[in-house]
Design a protein around this motif. Structure first.
Motif, PDB file in Angstrom:
ATOM      1  N   ASN A 148       0.822  -1.212   0.000  1.00 57.71           N
ATOM      2  CA  ASN A 148       0.000   0.000   0.000  1.00 57.71           C
ATOM      3  C   ASN A 148       0.852   1.256   0.000  1.00 57.71           C
ATOM      4  OD1 ASN A 148      -2.321  -1.544   0.011  1.00 57.71           O
ATOM      5  ND2 ASN A 148      -2.618  -1.425   2.224  1.00 57.71           N
ATOM      6  N   LEU A 149       1.959   1.218   0.734  1.00 56.88           N
ATOM      7  CA  LEU A 149       2.849   2.378   0.797  1.00 56.88           C
ATOM      8  C   LEU A 149       3.441   2.674  -0.577  1.00 56.88           C
ATOM      9  CD1 LEU A 149       4.363   4.560   2.356  1.00 56.88           C
ATOM     10  CD2 LEU A 149       6.102   2.858   2.941  1.00 56.88           C
ATOM     11  N   LEU A 150       3.823   1.612  -1.309  1.00 64.31           N
ATOM     12  CA  LEU A 150       4.358   1.794  -2.654  1.00 64.31           C
ATOM     13  C   LEU A 150       3.319   2.444  -3.555  1.00 64.31           C
ATOM     14  CD1 LEU A 150       6.473   1.297  -4.897  1.00 64.31           C
ATOM     15  CD2 LEU A 150       5.444  -0.958  -5.226  1.00 64.31           C
ATOM     16  N   GLU A 151       2.078   2.000  -3.461  1.00 61.35           N
ATOM     17  CA  GLU A 151       1.012   2.551  -4.297  1.00 61.35           C
ATOM     18  C   GLU A 151       0.758   4.022  -3.962  1.00 61.35           C
ATOM     19  OE1 GLU A 151      -2.275  -0.123  -3.732  1.00 61.35           O
ATOM     20  OE2 GLU A 151      -0.949  -1.845  -4.092  1.00 61.35           O
ATOM     21  N   VAL A 152       0.687   4.331  -2.687  1.00 63.00           N
ATOM     22  CA  VAL A 152       0.441   5.710  -2.249  1.00 63.00           C
ATOM     23  C   VAL A 152       1.582   6.625  -2.676  1.00 63.00           C
ATOM     24  CG1 VAL A 152       0.249   7.225  -0.226  1.00 63.00           C
ATOM     25  CG2 VAL A 152      -1.048   5.077  -0.324  1.00 63.00           C
ATOM     26  N   GLU A 153       2.807   6.163  -2.465  1.00 63.19           N
ATOM     27  CA  GLU A 153       3.979   6.972  -2.806  1.00 63.19           C
ATOM     28  C   GLU A 153       4.097   7.146  -4.326  1.00 63.19           C
ATOM     29  OE1 GLU A 153       7.262   9.313  -1.513  1.00 63.19           O
ATOM     30  OE2 GLU A 153       5.325   8.678  -0.735  1.00 63.19           O
ATOM     31  N   SER A 154       3.743   6.122  -5.066  1.00 64.79           N
ATOM     32  CA  SER A 154       3.779   6.221  -6.531  1.00 64.79           C
ATOM     33  C   SER A 154       2.781   7.257  -7.032  1.00 64.79           C
ATOM     34  CB  SER A 154       3.468   4.855  -7.162  1.00 64.79           C
ATOM     35  OG  SER A 154       4.481   3.917  -6.878  1.00 64.79           O
ATOM     36  N   LYS A 155       1.596   7.269  -6.444  1.00 68.45           N
ATOM     37  CA  LYS A 155       0.582   8.260  -6.823  1.00 68.45           C
ATOM     38  C   LYS A 155       1.058   9.670  -6.507  1.00 68.45           C
ATOM     39  CE  LYS A 155      -3.305   5.088  -6.260  1.00 68.45           C
ATOM     40  NZ  LYS A 155      -4.446   4.686  -5.402  1.00 68.45           N
ATOM     41  N   ARG A 156       1.702   9.838  -5.356  1.00 67.29           N
ATOM     42  CA  ARG A 156       2.215  11.165  -4.983  1.00 67.29           C
ATOM     43  C   ARG A 156       3.275  11.629  -5.970  1.00 67.29           C
ATOM     44  NH1 ARG A 156       6.475  13.413  -3.210  1.00 67.29           N
ATOM     45  NH2 ARG A 156       7.605  11.431  -2.936  1.00 67.29           N
ATOM     46  N   ILE A 157       4.176  10.727  -6.331  1.00 68.57           N
ATOM     47  CA  ILE A 157       5.265  11.061  -7.253  1.00 68.57           C
ATOM     48  C   ILE A 157       4.714  11.430  -8.623  1.00 68.57           C
ATOM     49  CG2 ILE A 157       7.209  10.053  -8.521  1.00 68.57           C
ATOM     50  CD1 ILE A 157       7.822   8.487  -5.897  1.00 68.57           C
ATOM     51  N   LEU A 158       3.695  10.721  -9.077  1.00 66.29           N
ATOM     52  CA  LEU A 158       3.069  11.026 -10.366  1.00 66.29           C
ATOM     53  C   LEU A 158       2.445  12.417 -10.340  1.00 66.29           C
ATOM     54  CD1 LEU A 158       1.326   7.610 -11.118  1.00 66.29           C
ATOM     55  CD2 LEU A 158       3.274   8.580 -12.357  1.00 66.29           C
ATOM     56  N   THR A 159       1.785  12.744  -9.233  1.00 67.53           N
ATOM     57  CA  THR A 159       1.154  14.063  -9.091  1.00 67.53           C
ATOM     58  C   THR A 159       2.197  15.166  -9.056  1.00 67.53           C
ATOM     59  OG1 THR A 159      -0.704  13.104  -7.857  1.00 67.53           O
ATOM     60  CG2 THR A 159      -0.353  15.479  -7.646  1.00 67.53           C
TER      61      THR A 159
END
Length: 337
Positions: free
Chosen positions: A22-33
């Motif tokens: 879940n942390l990877l998914e959340v952090e990936s979304k933040r980085i994309l934004t």
């Protein structure tokens, strides 16, 4: 008592894995934004990542019913990769051909700490990949999971990906070739074929400076990456009658076909041939390795003598295409009915 402790430990371990995922998914979304429309996402210590790959990781699970949401393809029947892969495997089995599916893992699964300070190499981020491989194996599909081997390489200080390119490095290619050799050499036909067709070659060892695709799509301010390669000029030649067919995307062409593929005769076809001891056959494209290569195989298989020569098919493609392939995952015939 011991059984209870084991079960509780297993539950706790699974909880930790889920939290890491879940942390990877959340952090990936933040980085994309934060990076908006940038094709190249700059990480730490000179590492660069492909936006589409981070987008893939941000989606979490990418197969089964949820693929209707996570897939970039919006056509029903083409979103879940599993049915198409299983169908392809079943068709090849009927022809006496063994398929090995070998996705190249996303770079950030092996170098999460180079993508973000919030991610640690100590954590596990491949929960979805493990489940996918399990589902494929239960459906009769043989797989080559490179993640654990690449993790071992990293612990030894061996880099399996290019820093400035979206593809694997010569080290990654070498490890994949060794894993393929283990699978292929288990077959009885292999020894017989090798007796009459064995080839060997001492490679040319070179150090080259590359202009990686990620570097090209950045501001080009970083110093160009240097890569050590082994060039197999004889073993990189293709054999239409080889019992082993390598098929897939540009991971089959990088360091092999020159120009924008960075080098010549130093990629997977030549390195794998050096391990097996004979030349390979190849069907590869620079785009998505999901559908077009299987269409090309169908066209070649119209020559029935060609497909009769095949014993093994290695299907190698980028893992991000499980969700990011625009064309999705079609069921495609191997031979004309």
């Amino acid at each position: 008592m011991k059984k209870t402790v084991f079960i509780l430990s297993l539950i706790f371990f699974n909880i930790l894995q889920t939290r890491s995922q879940n942390l990877l998914e959340v952090e990936s979304k933040r980085i994309l934004t934060d990076n908006k429309t940038k094709k190249t996402i700059k990480g730490l210590d000179g590492w660069m990542f492909l936006r589409d790959e981070i987008n893939h990781l941000s989606k979490g699970k990418f197969y089964g019913e949820v693929s209707k949401i996570t897939s970039e393809n919006k056509q029903n029947g083409r979103q879940d990769p599993i049915p198409a892969i299983v169908d392809f495997n079943n068709q090849l089995q009927k022809l006496g051909v063994t398929l090995f599916v070998m996705p190249v893992p996303p770079k950030a699964l092996l170098y999460p700490d180079k993508l973000s300070k919030k991610l640690s190499i100590k954590n596990t981020y491949d929960v979805n990949y493990k489940e996918l491989f399990s589902k494929l194996e239960k459906s009769g599909v043989k797989t080559i999971n490179l993640i654990s081997k690449f993790k071992n390489n990293r612990r030894k200080g061996i880099e399996t990906y290019c820093k400035q390119d979206s593809h694997w490095s010569p080290n990654g290619i070498n490890t994949a070739s060794e894993e393929i050799l283990k699978k292929v050499s288990e077959n009885s036909w292999y020894i017989d074929y090798l007796k009459e067709n064995k080839l060997s070659e001492s490679p040319n060892k070179l150090e080259i400076e590359i202009e990686g695709d990620l570097w090209k799509n950045s501001n080009k301010s970083d110093k160009k990456e240097k890569i050590k390669i082994k060039q197999y000029n004889k073993l990189s030649q293709l054999n239409n009658n080889s019992p082993v067919l390598l098929m897939g995307d540009s991971h089959c062409l990088i360091f092999h076909s020159s120009n924008d593929m960075l080098a010549e005769n130093a990629g997977l076809p030549g390195v794998l041939a050096s391990k097996l001891g004979f030349n390979l056959d190849l069907i590869a494209v620079k785009g998505s390795g999901t559908n077009s290569v299987r269409i090309d195989l169908y066209r070649k298989a119209k020559k029935i003598d060609w497909i009769k020569n095949k014993k093994v098919v290695i299907w190698c493609f980028t893992g991000r295409d499980f969700s990011e392939s625009i064309s999705g995952w079609r069921k495609i015939p191997v031979v004309k009915n």
